[in-house]
Design an enzyme around this catalytic site. Structure first.
Site, PDB file in Angstrom:
ATOM      1  N   CYS A   1       1.751  -3.723  -0.196  1.00  0.00           N
ATOM      2  CA  CYS A   1       2.155  -4.237   1.117  1.00  0.00           C
ATOM      3  C   CYS A   1       3.569  -4.834   1.066  1.00  0.00           C
ATOM      4  CB  CYS A   1       1.117  -5.213   1.652  1.00  0.00           C
ATOM      5  SG  CYS A   1       1.316  -5.539   3.428  1.00  0.00           S
TER       6      CYS A   1
ATOM      7  N   HIS B   1      -3.767  -1.959   1.444  1.00  0.00           N
ATOM      8  CA  HIS B   1      -4.296  -3.010   0.553  1.00  0.00           C
ATOM      9  C   HIS B   1      -5.495  -2.505  -0.239  1.00  0.00           C
ATOM     10  CE1 HIS B   1      -2.054  -6.745   1.526  1.00  0.00           C
ATOM     11  NE2 HIS B   1      -1.848  -6.143   2.690  1.00  0.00           N
TER      12      HIS B   1
ATOM     13  N   GLU C   1      -6.624  -3.534  -3.011  1.00  0.00           N
ATOM     14  CA  GLU C   1      -7.394  -4.636  -3.619  1.00  0.00           C
ATOM     15  C   GLU C   1      -8.497  -5.133  -2.703  1.00  0.00           C
ATOM     16  OE1 GLU C   1      -4.756  -6.942  -0.969  1.00  0.00           O
ATOM     17  OE2 GLU C   1      -4.574  -5.083  -2.124  1.00  0.00           O
TER      18      GLU C   1
END
Length: 242
Positions: free
Chosen positions: A113, A215, A217
């Site tokens: 990001c 994202h 994660e």
């Protein structure tokens, strides 16, 4: 042996209700858990003087640059537009030092990001300061309040890229940003885009750089492709240590 991955942290720049006047350095736990599950040993790097960046990089095998505040347009010589939000020049400068030090030491970098936007700006590119204002016919790139782990828009990957090896030709990802890569920095190759042309990933095999706008994660606990991205990154770090 577990590769040591230095995670660039965020920090509070003003008092908060929860932390009062404790100006803490922090990172979200899912960055840590994603690296641990991929077989790495994460190490948090507090925001410090840029001159200390090289010393931090010496002690790790790779760098992960995380999400957070807007990247300051000062990095690419532009004034902010009204839609530009919170900037953190101290963080920008320190992480700029991490990028340069990691490249000089031939150590891999993963950007997520804000991370992709910062890498691009530091290496000579420019960013969109606000997608809804500056990108014609933009799709939605901020899914709040939709759940973080939910995929909301498609990406298309380029042939021969690591992203395509992991995600296939097309995939669905999550999205929490209003800035993105504009003019791509020299040496970076765009390897994924959204339907509106917004850059969703860049790679540079020579400098061991992988960066994504979405994202993974946030999705890694429930999404096999997102988890595989961290595994691929950790494996690439092992390759540099062999």
């Amino acid at each position: 042996m577990k590769p040591i991955i230095g995670i660039g942290t965020n920090h509070l720049v003003r008092p908060s209700q929860h932390m009062s006047t404790n100006y803490v350095d922090y990172t979200q736990k899912n960055y840590v858990s994603s690296l641990v599950n991929a077989g790495a040993l994460p190490l948090l790097l507090p925001i410090s003087d840029p001159e200390m960046a090289a010393a931090y990089v010496e002690r790790v095998d790779a760098i992960l640059l995380t999400g957070g505040q807007d990247v300051s347009p000062r990095l690419y010589g532009q004034d902010p537009i009204p839609q530009n939000e919170l900037n953190d020049w101290d963080r920008d400068q320190f992480e700029q030092g991490l990028i340069h030090a990691a490249i000089a030491a031939h150590k891999p970098i993963l950007g997520i990001c804000r991370g992709i936007q910062l890498i691009n700006a530091v290496l000579g590119g420019t960013d969109y300061q606000d997608i809804p204002t500056q990108v014609p016919n933009a799709i939605g790139h901020n899914q709040f309040p939709t759940d973080w782990a939910s995929p909301v828009h498609r990406i298309t990957t380029t042939n021969g890229s690591l992203l395509q090896q992991i995600y296939g030709k097309q995939a669905w990802v999550n999205s929490f940003h209003h800035q993105s890569v504009r003019k791509v920095a020299p040496g970076l190759t765009v390897t994924a885009t959204a339907a509106d042309g917004v850059v969703e990933a860049v790679e540079d095999s020579d400098r061991h750089i992988l960066a994504v706008q979405f994202h993974p994660e946030m999705m890694a606990a429930t999404n096999q492709q997102a988890a595989a991205l961290f595994t691929a990154f950790v494996n690439s770090v092992r390759d540099t240590l062999a």
